[in-house]
Design a protein around this motif. Structure first.
Motif, short mmCIF file in Angstrom:
data_model
loop_
_atom_site.label_atom_id
_atom_site.label_comp_id
_atom_site.label_asym_id
_atom_site.label_seq_id
_atom_site.Cartn_x
_atom_site.Cartn_y
_atom_site.Cartn_z
N CYS A 118 -19.97 12.12 30.82
CA CYS A 118 -18.52 11.86 30.45
C CYS A 118 -17.55 13.16 30.68
O CYS A 118 -18.10 14.26 30.49
CB CYS A 118 -18.14 11.40 29.09
N GLU A 119 -16.31 12.94 31.01
CA GLU A 119 -15.26 14.15 31.02
C GLU A 119 -15.25 14.71 29.64
O GLU A 119 -14.86 15.77 29.60
CB GLU A 119 -14.09 13.62 31.91
N ASP A 120 -14.99 13.87 28.57
CA ASP A 120 -14.66 14.27 27.35
C ASP A 120 -15.14 13.35 26.22
O ASP A 120 -15.92 12.28 26.51
CB ASP A 120 -13.01 14.28 27.25
N MET A 121 -15.11 13.84 24.94
CA MET A 121 -15.80 13.22 23.86
C MET A 121 -15.01 11.63 23.52
O MET A 121 -16.00 10.71 23.37
CB MET A 121 -15.53 14.04 22.53
N ASP A 122 -13.78 11.54 23.75
CA ASP A 122 -13.38 10.08 23.78
C ASP A 122 -13.94 9.26 24.68
O ASP A 122 -14.19 8.20 24.42
CB ASP A 122 -11.75 10.25 24.09
N GLN A 123 -14.36 9.42 25.98
CA GLN A 123 -14.70 8.74 26.83
C GLN A 123 -16.20 8.36 26.13
O GLN A 123 -16.64 7.20 26.37
CB GLN A 123 -14.89 9.53 28.31
N ALA A 124 -16.72 9.29 25.82
CA ALA A 124 -18.21 9.21 25.49
C ALA A 124 -18.22 8.25 24.29
O ALA A 124 -19.04 7.25 24.32
CB ALA A 124 -18.75 10.37 24.95
N LEU A 125 -17.44 8.49 23.35
CA LEU A 125 -17.58 7.68 22.06
C LEU A 125 -16.98 6.18 22.43
O LEU A 125 -17.48 5.37 21.97
CB LEU A 125 -16.50 7.98 21.08
N ASN A 126 -16.06 6.08 23.41
CA ASN A 126 -15.66 4.74 24.02
C ASN A 126 -16.86 3.88 24.57
O ASN A 126 -16.73 2.60 24.44
CB ASN A 126 -14.46 4.67 24.85
N ARG A 127 -17.72 4.59 25.07
CA ARG A 127 -18.87 3.94 25.80
C ARG A 127 -20.19 3.89 24.63
O ARG A 127 -21.26 3.56 25.32
CB ARG A 127 -19.54 4.60 27.00
N ALA A 128 -19.91 4.29 23.50
CA ALA A 128 -20.98 4.29 22.59
C ALA A 128 -20.71 3.38 21.42
O ALA A 128 -20.94 3.98 20.15
CB ALA A 128 -21.39 5.85 22.14
N GLY A 129 -20.10 2.41 21.64
CA GLY A 129 -20.04 1.43 20.48
C GLY A 129 -18.03 1.28 20.46
O GLY A 129 -17.66 0.88 19.31
N GLY A 130 -17.56 1.93 21.33
CA GLY A 130 -16.04 1.76 21.38
C GLY A 130 -15.37 0.65 22.11
O GLY A 130 -16.35 -0.27 22.41
N LYS A 131 -14.21 0.95 22.82
CA LYS A 131 -13.45 -0.12 23.60
C LYS A 131 -14.60 -0.49 24.63
O LYS A 131 -14.53 -1.59 25.10
CB LYS A 131 -12.35 0.11 24.01
N ALA A 132 -15.13 0.30 25.12
CA ALA A 132 -16.02 -0.02 26.54
C ALA A 132 -17.52 -0.31 26.31
O ALA A 132 -18.29 -0.34 27.10
CB ALA A 132 -16.16 1.63 27.44
N GLY A 133 -17.66 -0.59 25.01
CA GLY A 133 -19.00 -1.27 24.68
C GLY A 133 -20.12 -0.04 24.28
O GLY A 133 -19.57 0.99 24.29
N ASN A 134 -21.38 -0.67 24.33
CA ASN A 134 -22.15 0.42 24.06
C ASN A 134 -23.44 0.44 25.19
O ASN A 134 -24.06 -0.26 25.38
CB ASN A 134 -23.26 0.03 22.85
N LYS A 135 -23.39 1.76 25.68
CA LYS A 135 -24.33 1.93 26.97
C LYS A 135 -25.77 1.71 26.49
O LYS A 135 -26.69 1.54 27.28
CB LYS A 135 -23.73 3.46 27.72
N GLY A 136 -25.95 2.26 25.13
CA GLY A 136 -27.17 2.33 24.77
C GLY A 136 -27.91 0.78 24.51
O GLY A 136 -29.16 0.57 25.09
N ALA A 137 -27.09 -0.30 24.12
CA ALA A 137 -27.41 -1.50 24.07
C ALA A 137 -27.57 -1.96 25.63
O ALA A 137 -28.53 -2.74 25.48
CB ALA A 137 -26.28 -2.18 23.46
N GLU A 138 -26.81 -1.65 26.38
CA GLU A 138 -27.01 -2.35 27.83
C GLU A 138 -28.15 -1.79 28.46
O GLU A 138 -28.94 -2.30 29.00
CB GLU A 138 -25.76 -1.65 28.57
N ALA A 139 -28.60 -0.52 28.02
CA ALA A 139 -29.67 0.17 28.63
C ALA A 139 -30.94 -0.31 28.09
O ALA A 139 -32.16 -0.61 28.68
CB ALA A 139 -29.72 1.65 28.58
N ALA A 140 -30.97 -0.71 26.71
CA ALA A 140 -31.85 -1.50 26.13
C ALA A 140 -32.27 -2.92 26.81
O ALA A 140 -33.41 -3.23 27.22
CB ALA A 140 -31.67 -1.68 24.63
#
Ligand SMILES: O=c1[nH]c(NC[C@H](O)[C@H](O)[C@H](O)CO)c([N+](=O)[O-])c(=O)[nH]1
Length: 154
Positions: A118-140
């Motif tokens: 990610c470019e910044d922490m906001d983007q990362a947090l959005n993809r780790a259970g934020g507005k953009a879902g959780n990429k960890g859950a998708e990868a599981a």
């Protein structure tokens, strides 16, 4: 014939999760999402081993070792590479990706790329259970499908 892994045949499947401690505020959330997903699909807690490494650069070598152990049906790799003000973002991000790819190819066990870049922490947090879902859950989910495909069809 169409061969496809099933999300509903997780009986006996065992998973390793390699998670990078760097940017732990993000990777901890990715890991939580992954474990919640495994649990939702009836993977037992004792069939999930979590291995912590310092950073995303170290994920590949551990994933390959776990894959070669013969103890797991899939290895889920979790990390968060954030450009922010780091100079070697590309080196770490590219190394993490090629490391996980090589681990899968060399061990013959599916190694799933759940490393955020990610470019910044906001983007990362959005993809780790934020507005953009959780990429960890998708990868599981990907880890379950690939483990089932290999176990039941390949
Ligand atoms: O997982 C990460 N590791 C990072 N660096 C550490 C790297 O993964 C290794 O642990 C380190 O280079 C020692 O091998 C990061 N940055 O440098 O920015 C990062 O954003 N994410």
């Amino acid at each position: 014939r169409h061969l496809v892994g099933s999300l509903n045949r997780t009986e006996g499947l065992r998973f390793a999760v390699v998670v990078a401690r760097f940017n732990e505020i993000v990777t901890r959330r990715l890991l939580e999402g992954a474990i919640e997903t495994f649990t939702r699909y009836s993977v037992k807690e004792e069939d999930i081993d979590v291995v912590w490494v310092p950073g995303s650069f170290e994920v590949g070598v551990v994933a390959e070792k776990l894959g070669k152990s013969g103890n797991y049906n899939a290895v889920l790799c979790i990390g968060a590479v954030i450009r922010g003000d780091t100079s070697h973002y590309d080196a770490v991000a590219n190394s993490a990706a090629s490391g996980v790819l090589s681990a899968g190819l060399n061990s013959g066990v599916p190694c799933i790329f759940g490393v955020l870049t990610c470019e910044d922490m906001d983007q990362a947090l959005n993809r780790a259970g934020g507005k953009a879902g959780n990429k960890g859950a998708e990868a599981a989910l990907t880890a379950i499908e690939m483990a089932s495909l290999f176990e039941h069809h390949l």
